[in-house]
Design a protein around this motif. Structure first.
Motif, mmCIF file in Angstrom:
data_model
loop_
_atom_site.group_PDB
_atom_site.id
_atom_site.type_symbol
_atom_site.label_atom_id
_atom_site.label_comp_id
_atom_site.label_asym_id
_atom_site.label_seq_id
_atom_site.Cartn_x
_atom_site.Cartn_y
_atom_site.Cartn_z
ATOM 1 N N GLN A 416 2.560 0.724 4.189
ATOM 2 C CA GLN A 416 1.246 1.347 4.341
ATOM 3 C C GLN A 416 0.698 1.125 5.747
ATOM 4 O O GLN A 416 0.929 0.089 6.363
ATOM 5 C CB GLN A 416 0.255 0.869 3.293
ATOM 6 C CG GLN A 416 0.072 -0.616 3.186
ATOM 7 C CD GLN A 416 -0.898 -0.940 2.038
ATOM 8 O OE1 GLN A 416 -1.822 -0.201 1.775
ATOM 9 N NE2 GLN A 416 -0.656 -2.040 1.354
ATOM 10 N N PRO A 422 -4.845 5.200 2.566
ATOM 11 C CA PRO A 422 -3.485 5.571 2.143
ATOM 12 C C PRO A 422 -3.427 6.974 1.542
ATOM 13 O O PRO A 422 -4.396 7.460 0.974
ATOM 14 C CB PRO A 422 -3.141 4.526 1.090
ATOM 15 C CG PRO A 422 -4.422 3.902 0.681
ATOM 16 C CD PRO A 422 -5.411 4.102 1.782
ATOM 17 N N TYR A 424 -1.383 9.033 -1.240
ATOM 18 C CA TYR A 424 -0.530 8.761 -2.407
ATOM 19 C C TYR A 424 0.249 10.008 -2.795
ATOM 20 O O TYR A 424 -0.328 11.082 -2.905
ATOM 21 C CB TYR A 424 -1.368 8.325 -3.612
ATOM 22 C CG TYR A 424 -2.188 7.090 -3.359
ATOM 23 C CD1 TYR A 424 -1.584 5.926 -2.910
ATOM 24 C CD2 TYR A 424 -3.564 7.093 -3.564
ATOM 25 C CE1 TYR A 424 -2.332 4.792 -2.663
ATOM 26 C CE2 TYR A 424 -4.316 5.956 -3.321
ATOM 27 C CZ TYR A 424 -3.696 4.816 -2.863
ATOM 28 O OH TYR A 424 -4.440 3.702 -2.617
ATOM 29 N N MET A 429 3.071 4.338 -4.222
ATOM 30 C CA MET A 429 3.466 3.995 -2.853
ATOM 31 C C MET A 429 4.880 3.422 -2.894
ATOM 32 O O MET A 429 5.401 3.112 -3.965
ATOM 33 C CB MET A 429 2.487 2.976 -2.277
ATOM 34 C CG MET A 429 1.063 3.508 -2.274
ATOM 35 S SD MET A 429 -0.097 2.309 -1.668
ATOM 36 C CE MET A 429 -0.050 2.671 0.066
ATOM 37 N N ASN A 469 2.719 6.962 4.424
ATOM 38 C CA ASN A 469 1.985 5.915 5.171
ATOM 39 C C ASN A 469 2.946 5.011 5.928
ATOM 40 O O ASN A 469 2.897 3.792 5.819
ATOM 41 C CB ASN A 469 1.149 5.063 4.206
ATOM 42 C CG ASN A 469 0.422 5.900 3.173
ATOM 43 O OD1 ASN A 469 -0.490 6.623 3.521
ATOM 44 N ND2 ASN A 469 0.861 5.847 1.935
#
Ligand code: GLA
Length: 713
Positions: A416, A422, A424, A429, A469
Motif C-alpha cells: 500500500q 488505498p 481496493y 489488497m 497501491n
C-alpha cells in the motif's frame, strides 16, 4: 535408471569455444532448427530459424541474420534484448562470444548454453536453450551476471530475442477481461514499428491479456497449413512481448518480464535468471503447434502432467458464501450421486471476528467460521470419506480484506502506498510477497490446513486482485517489487510442492487471470474463466487450447445460460477437466442421468480427452458451428464433438473432415451421450474417407451438440 542416464549424458557434455570459421551452433528438435553463428567480429548472429534442414551443412548457406541478443547503446536503434547501465553511467553493452556447452539433462531434452561477455566491463550473459526433440518445443532464457566491481542497473533483460525475415507477419493475440478471457483476435498484419503485448497488473497479470500469441509467417496463421510460431512466457507476473518490424522489413520478437517500473540493480557478482520463453515452430499450421505444446507440457512441464485429473463438484455457483455444515454434507451426497471424484468447498468457510459472509471481509483469517462449521473442516472430510468422495478447499492466501484480523495485526504486510487513500479491487489488497515473513505466512495457510486435515486432496488457489497501491513496506528498492513479488510466490509454491507433491492444485485468478507455464509447474490445472455460459466457453476453451492441453482447462457445467440444454452445457465441458458447479437438488432426473453418464464417459475416454492429441476442426469464429476432435496417442480411441450455435434457416452446413487418422485403417464411429444417454448406431469408415470426404455432423438446430466415439478397428 533415468537419473543415471542423465548423469552419464551430462558428463559427456561438450564445452568449447568457437571461432568465426567454425560450424554454426545448431539447436535442433525433430522438425525445427534455431541456428547461430559467430561473426568475424566475435559477435553472435542468428543464422536460421524454421523447419529443420536435412543436411546441417546447409545452414552455412543461409543468409546471416541480425545479432542474436541485441544490446542497447551500440549501433542498433530498435528494441534491445538487454540494456545495462554500468556503474560509471555508460548505457552501452557489447557482447562477444565466449564459449558454449551442450548437455542432455534428460532423455529427449538437449540444453545449449551460449556464453557471451562484455570484454570491457566483464559482465556475462548465458543464453540457455532447452530443445525438446519429439515435441518441437524450445525454451529460452538468459542468465545475466554482473562481472563488475560495482552494482549495475538492468533496464531491459529479455528471456529471448528471435529474428524473422519474411515477406509478411501476422499476429494473433488472445485478450479479454473477467468472463471473456482469451478472445482470439483477427490476425493483424505487422507493419513498420512496434506492437507490444504486455501487462502491468502484477498478481492477476493475465486478466486483460493471456501471455501467449500466434505468429503467422508469410501468411495469416491457419489451422492445418503454413508456417507459424506459437509462443508464451512462463511468468506469473508482468510480462511483455514486443514485435518490431524494422526499416528493412525484418521482424524481431523480444519477450520477457515487463521491465516497466522494474529496473533491477545487480550487485557485483550477482546473477539474474530470466523466466523461460517457450515456443514451437510448425510448418503445418497452428493445430500442430498446439499439439506440440500440449504433449510437451504433459511430458515435461505441467505438474503431474501425465497423471489423471479428478472430476469435481464445486459449490460456488450453487451457494456462494451462504452455507452451513448440513448444507455442505448434503452437497457431498450430491457429488456422490453424480459420480464425481471430488467435492470442493469454495469461498466463505473462514473468519470469525469478520466472518467471510461475502467478499467485503474476512480474507486473510484462515480459521474456520465456527457459526457455519462448528465441527471444523474435519467433520466435512470425515463425511466425504465415509461416502467415498475426495475433499478439496478454496484459498486465496496472497490477499487480505482490510476488514480482517490479519490486516489489523500486520498492516505492514500489505502492499500500500504511503500518503494515499488505498484503492481496493474487489474490496481487498495484496500481501507483500517480497517479504519472507509474508511468504512464511502464505505457506502456513496451506501447511496448517494440510497438517490439521491431511485428508484434503485438492486446493483451489485464487488470486482475485491485481497488485494495487504498488508500494512495498519491506523492500528498500521499490523497483524490485513486481519481480520479487512473483519470485516470492514461487518460493512459497516451491515449499508447498516439496512438502505436498501429490496435492491436486487449481490455479485460479478471478477466472483465468493467471494462465502461464511457470505457474503450471506447480499447479495441475487452471480455472479458465468464471464465465461458464457454454457458448462463451466454446470460445474461451478454443483460445486457451492454442497453448494449454485440455486436461489443464477446468471446465464446469453450471446454470449460466438457461437456454442451453444440460446436454449442450455438459458436452462443452467434456473436452476439458470436467466438473459441475450447480444446485444438484434443482436438476431434473434426466439432467442428473446425463451428468452421470458424462462423468463415466469422460473417465472411459480419458486416453483421448485428457492424454491424447487435440484437433480444432471447426472454429466458432468462422460461423455458426464449432467442432473439435481428441485422439489417444496410440490413435486407437477418439472423440469428436460438433456444436451448432445459431445456424440460420437454409444455411449450407460445413462438412467436418477429421484429422490425424491413419488413412489405411478403418474406424468405427458411434454417437454416444445422446440426450437420453443412449448410443446411436455404429458405422465404419476408412481413415482416408473421414479425413478426405468427411461427415455432415452439424445440424440447423440452435445450441445443439453431438458427441461421437471413434474406435480404430
Ligand atoms: C473467483 C473465482 C470463482 C470463485 C470466487 C470466490 O471469482 O474465479 O470461481 O472461487 O472467486 O470468491
Amino acid at each position: 535408471m533415468r537419473l543415471l542416464l542423465a548423469a552419464v549424458l551430462a558428463a559427456a557434455s561438450t564445452l568449447c569455444a568457437l571461432g568465426a570459421s567454425q560450424t554454426p551452433i545448431v539447436i535442433e528438435t525433430d522438425n525445427t532448427a534455431l541456428v547461430y553463428t559467430v561473426g568475424n567480429d566475435g559477435r553472435l548472429y542468428q543464422q536460421y530459424l524454421g523447419k529443420r534442414l536435412l543436411d546441417p551443412a546447409d545452414y552455412d548457406a543461409a543468409p546471416r541474420g541480425p545479432e542474436a541478443y541485441i544490446t542497447a547503446g551500440m549501433e542498433d536503434y530498435y528494441t534491445p534484448a538487454l540494456a545495462i547501465k554500468h556503474a560509471d553511467g555508460n548505457p552501452s553493452t557489447l557482447l562477444t562470444f565466449k564459449g558454449m556447452k551442450v548437455t542432455e539433462p534428460q532423455p529427449g531434452q538437449r540444453t545449449t548454453v551460449i556464453t557471451l561477455t562484455d570484454e570491457k566491463y566483464g559482465d556475462t550473459v548465458d543464453l540457455v536453450f532447452d530443445a525438446f526433440s519429439a515435441t518441437d518445443v524450445i525454451k529460452a532464457h538468459s542468465v545475466i551476471t554482473n562481472g563488475e566491481k560495482k552494482p549495475l542497473a538492468l533496464r531491459e533483460y529479455s528471456s529471448a530475442m528471435l529474428h524473422f525475415d519474411r515477406p509478411d507477419y501476422y499476429l494473433t493475440q488472445y485478450n479479454g477481461n473477467w468472463a471473456s478471457e482469451a478472445r482470439q483476435s483477427e490476425p493483424q498484419r505487422l507493419a513498420f514499428g512496434k506492437k507490444v503485448l504486455d501487462t502491468k497488473l502484477g498478481a492477476r497479470a493475465a486478466m486483460f491479456l493471456s501471455p501467449f500469441f500466434t505468429l503467422g509467417l508469410d501468411t495469416p496463421a491457419a489451422e492445418t497449413s503454413g508456417d507459424v510460431l506459437v509462443g508464451t512466457l512462463g511468468w506469473t507476473g508482468n510480462f511483455s512481448t514486443t514485435f518490431e518490424v524494422d526499416h528493412q522489413g525484418r521482424l524481431r520478437l523480444v519477450s520477457g518480464i515487463n521491465p516497466e517500473a522494474s529496473t533491477l540493480k545487480l550487485a557485483a557478482g550477482e546473477k539474474f535468471q530470466t523466466p523461460e520463453f517457450i515456443f514451437t515452430f510448425s510448418d503445418k499450421g497452428t493445430g500442430q503447434a498446439s499439439r506440440n505444446l500440449h504433449r510437451w507440457a504433459r511430458d515435461y512441464q505441467l505438474h503431474n502432467g501425465n497423471q489423471e485429473r479428478m472430476t469435481i463438484l464445486n459449490n460456488w455457483e450453487a451457494t456462494g458464501c451462504d452455507f452451513d455444515e448440513q448444507k455442505l454434507i448434503s452437497i457431498l451426497a450430491d457429488a456422490k450421486d453424480l459420480g464425481v471424484d471430488l467435492f470442493l468447498l469454495d469461498d466463505g468457510w473462514f473468519g470469525n471476528k469478520y466472518p467471510r459472509s461475502d467478499d467485503h471481509q474476512g480474507l486473510g483469517d484462515w480459521d474456520v467460521t465456527h457459526s457455519k462449521l462448528p465441527n471444523g473442516i474435519g467433520r466435512l472430510t470425515q463425511a466425504a470419506d465415509s461416502i467415498g468422495v475426495k475433499f478439496g478447499i478454496w484459498i486465496e492466501p496472497e490477499m487480505v480484506n482490510p476488514r480482517s484480523e490479519l490486516y489489523e495485526k500486520h498492516p505492514n504486510w500489505v502492499i500500500q502506498l504511503p500518503n494515499r487513500e488505498p484503492y481496493y479491487f474487489r474490496n481487498q489488497m495484496v500481501l507483500d510477497l517480497s517479504n519472507p515473513k509474508v511468504q512464511d505466512f502464505v505457506f502456513s495457510v496451506v501447511d496448517d490446513l494440510m497438517t490439521q486435515n491431511p485428508e484434503i486432496a485438492s486446493m483451489k488457489w485464487d488470486c482475485n486482485s491485481p497488485i494495487t497501491n504498488i508500494y512495498s513496506q519491506y523492500e528498500g528498492d521499490q523497483d524490485r517489487l513486481y519481480v520479487d513479488y512473483t519470485r516470492g510466490l514461487y518460493n512459497v509454491l516451491e515449499r508447498v510442492r516439496q512438502k505436498y507433491p501429490d496435492l491436486d492444485m487449481m490455479m485460479c485468478s478471478g477466472g483465468g487471470g493467471r494462465c502461464d507455464y511457470e505457474g503450471l509447474k506447480y499447479f495441475d490445472h487452471f480455472w479458465a474463466s468464471d464465465n461458464t455460459d457454454p457458448e462463451e466457453r466454446i470460445y474461451i476453451q478454443w483460445g486457451m487450447s492454442q497453448v494449454f492441453p485440455p486436461k489443464t482447462l477446468c471446465s464446469h457445467v453450471t446454470s449460466w445460460d438457461h437456454q442451453a440444454s444440460m446436454k449442450f452445457r455438459t458436452d462443452v465441458a467434456l473436452m476439458g477437466k470436467l466438473g459441475f458447479d450447480l444446485k444438484v437438488s434443482d436438476m431434473t432426473d434426466s439432467d442428473k442421468a446425463y451428468a452421470r453418464a458424462a462423468v463415466k464417459a469422460h473417465r472411459e475416454l480419458a486416453p483421448a480427452i485428457s492424454d491424447g492429441d487435440f484437433f480444432r476442426l471447426y472454429s466458432p469464429y468462422d460461423g455458426d458451428h464449432a467442432a473439435w476432435q481428441m485422439l489417444s496417442r496410440d490413435g486407437s480411441l477418439g472423440v469428436v464433438e460438433a456444436f451448432d450455435l445459431h445456424p440460420r434457416y437454409g444455411q449450407r452446413r460445413p462438412i467436418l473432415r477429421l484429422q490425424g487418422l491413419d488413412p489405411a485403417a478403418r474406424y468405427e464411429l458411434q454417437e454416444i451421450l445422446r440426450a437420453d444417454t443412449s448410443e446411436g448406431p455404429a458405422k465404419t469408415y476408412s481413415g482416408d474417407y473421414l479425413m478426405t470426404v468427411g461427415l455432415p455432423l452439424f445440424t440447423g438446430s440452435e445450441l445443439s451438440s453431438r458427441v461421437y466415439r471413434l474406435r480404430r478397428k
